[in-house]
Scaffold this active site. Structure first.
Site, short mmCIF file in Angstrom:
data_model
loop_
_atom_site.label_atom_id
_atom_site.label_comp_id
_atom_site.label_asym_id
_atom_site.label_seq_id
_atom_site.Cartn_x
_atom_site.Cartn_y
_atom_site.Cartn_z
N ARG A 32 5.48 -9.32 -9.20
CA ARG A 32 5.78 -7.93 -8.80
C ARG A 32 7.27 -7.68 -8.78
O ARG A 32 8.08 -8.59 -8.67
CB ARG A 32 5.19 -7.62 -7.42
CG ARG A 32 5.79 -8.40 -6.25
CD ARG A 32 6.89 -7.68 -5.51
NE ARG A 32 7.54 -8.51 -4.52
CZ ARG A 32 8.65 -9.20 -4.72
NH1 ARG A 32 9.25 -9.18 -5.87
NH2 ARG A 32 9.19 -9.93 -3.75
N HIS A 39 12.57 -5.76 3.00
CA HIS A 39 12.60 -6.30 4.35
C HIS A 39 12.05 -5.30 5.37
O HIS A 39 12.49 -5.26 6.53
CB HIS A 39 14.01 -6.77 4.74
CG HIS A 39 14.42 -8.01 3.99
ND1 HIS A 39 14.05 -9.27 4.39
CD2 HIS A 39 15.09 -8.18 2.83
CE1 HIS A 39 14.52 -10.16 3.52
NE2 HIS A 39 15.15 -9.52 2.56
N ASP A 41 8.47 -4.79 5.22
CA ASP A 41 7.02 -5.07 5.39
C ASP A 41 6.72 -5.76 6.72
O ASP A 41 5.75 -5.43 7.39
CB ASP A 41 6.41 -5.81 4.18
CG ASP A 41 7.03 -7.15 3.85
OD1 ASP A 41 8.07 -7.51 4.44
OD2 ASP A 41 6.47 -7.85 2.97
N ASP A 177 3.88 -8.83 -1.16
CA ASP A 177 3.68 -9.50 -2.45
C ASP A 177 2.20 -9.75 -2.73
O ASP A 177 1.72 -9.53 -3.83
CB ASP A 177 4.45 -10.84 -2.45
CG ASP A 177 5.91 -10.65 -2.11
OD1 ASP A 177 6.39 -9.50 -2.16
OD2 ASP A 177 6.58 -11.65 -1.79
C1 GLA Z 1 9.87 -11.64 0.20
C2 GLA Z 1 8.63 -11.61 1.09
C3 GLA Z 1 8.09 -10.20 1.25
C4 GLA Z 1 9.18 -9.23 1.67
C5 GLA Z 1 10.42 -9.39 0.78
C6 GLA Z 1 11.58 -8.56 1.25
O1 GLA Z 1 9.53 -11.29 -1.11
O2 GLA Z 1 7.62 -12.42 0.53
O3 GLA Z 1 7.03 -10.19 2.17
O4 GLA Z 1 9.51 -9.37 3.02
O5 GLA Z 1 10.84 -10.74 0.71
O6 GLA Z 1 11.29 -7.21 1.14
#
Ligand code: GLA
Length: 389
Positions: A32, A39, A41, A177
């Site tokens: 993805r 940051h 979620d 993700d």
């Molecule tokens: C990583 C984590 C996600 C998210 C991003 C930042 O990819 O796996 O859950 O927190 O960092 O947005």
């Protein structure tokens, strides 16, 4: 042209060469790119990712017990995983830990695998900030569904993969993700409310627009511990602000609590509050095809991640600055770091007809300054996890 059909043919052949049998099952899950909402979620906020046309594909067939045998084409390595009984996560995290973790978490939910041979081949750059790990977890859960003949409800499947990552990869990630790898839709980005888990799909099919990904090909150390530290700082800031999570805070409240928060927590909270706003706004601007406004939000997101959240690095800042200096006239609308940070990729919104030239220009100038060759490719919103055979 999509890269997936090619990869599927290749993996079937690789499977046959390695195991001298044809695969009974083939599944895939994508990587993805997050357009905005970084940051947020794990703060119950909003994210706007899309699945990309880079996939982890697993081909598998029944084997003699009692274990499952894995082979990773990317790592050129074999591993065995346990498919029955309780498995305690290993101290050391290996690529097979993601598969072991997901299979074990599926088993806890009554999704039982039989012994199998599997070959794994991924076109998601490993450790490049495009969620190669979530794509491996979601592909594994899809394989277990295929083997067990049962199906998870999609949200439950994504949450189970997140749990596998927490327990077996020891990465306290949010839900973004695994959600997009499970539920991505071709031609659409996903505005996800990480509290309610409600999704609004945002069409992104304008042929004049391309999503350009540039992998800085650096990944600084301590990514994991920095991530956990940011999570903890957000929790502390929410506590001081007197809200359940930073999703519930606003700028007025933030300013009032400035002294109580202190400089660092103030800036962390400011990023999350403003980024949540930008995620919703970008979804609206995309729907209106207002590319200039989209671009402004992307640059603002990058600056906030760089200055307030402090998860960027020199290489990512350089890539965004180069993109910005190419400018709107030459086809760059906006650019920002994407994913957890401290290396990995930038995502840029560019005019499709200019994508190749822009990619080349960024590559040349980045190499001149760093001596590192970046990887550049255009992508489009792609399908989430799928069963191919
Ligand atoms: C990583 C984590 C996600 C998210 C991003 C930042 O990819 O796996 O859950 O927190 O960092 O947005």
């Amino acid at each position: 042209m999509s890269l997936l059909p090619q990869l599927i043919e290749q993996i079937k052949e690789e499977f046959q060469n390695r195991y001298e049998a044809v695969p009974s099952w083939v599944v895939a899950a994508p990587g993805r790119v997050n357009l905005i909402g970084e940051h947020t979620d794990y703060n119950d906020g909003f994210v706007l990712p899309m699945a990309i046309d880079r996939y982890t594909v697993i081909a598998a067939a029944p084997a003699e017990g009692p274990k499952a045998n894995l082979f990773s084409v990317n790592k050129n390595e074999s591993a065995e995983i346990i498919i029955d009984g309780i498995v305690n996560p290993d101290e050391k995290v290996e690529w097979s830990s993601y598969v072991q973790g997901t299979v074990s978490c599926c088993r806890e939910e009554g999704f039982i695998s039989r012994p199998f041979n599997a070959l794994i081949h991924s076109t998601v750059p490993l450790g490049g900030g495009l969620s190669s790990s979530a794509s491996l977890e979601v592909a594994t859960a899809t394989l277990v569904e295929r083997i067990s003949g049962k199906k998870f409800e999609p949200v439950a499947k994504a949450l189970l993969c997140q749990k596998a990552e927490h327990l077996f990869a020891k990465m306290p990630c949010g839900i973004m993700d695994q959600f997009i790898a499970t539920m991505g839709v071709e031609g659409q980005a996903m505005l996800l409310d990480c509290r309610s888990k409600k999704m609004r799909m945002v069409p992104l099919t304008d042929a004049n627009i391309a999503i350009l990904i540039v992998n800085s090909n650096v990944q600084h150390e301590l990514t994991g511990s920095n991530y956990a530290e940011r999570r903890d700082q957000c929790r502390q800031a929410a506590e001081i602000l007197g809200v359940p999570s930073l999703r519930d805070a606003n700028l007025l409240r933030l300013e009032k609590a400035k002294d109580a928060l202190g400089d660092v927590l103030y800036r962390r909270a400011k990023h999350v509050i403003t980024e949540n706003f930008r995620a919703g706004a970008l979804a609206d601007m995309l729907a209106l095809a207002d590319w200039e406004s989209c671009g402004r939000h992307m640059y603002a997101s990058h600056e906030s991640l760089r200055d307030d959240y402090e998860v960027s690095c020199d290489e990512l800042d350089l890539l965004v600055n180069i993109a910005k200096s190419i400018g709107m006239e030459e086809g760059v609308y906006g650019s920002r770091m994407t994913g957890g940070g401290f290396g990995g990729c930038t995502v840029s919104l560019v005019r499709a007809g200019r994508a190749v030239a822009i990619g080349e220009a960024i590559k040349t100038r980045y190499m001149e300054k760093t001596g590192i060759e970046p990887t550049v490719f255009s992508t489009k919103p792609s399908q989430g996890a799928m069963v191919i055979l």
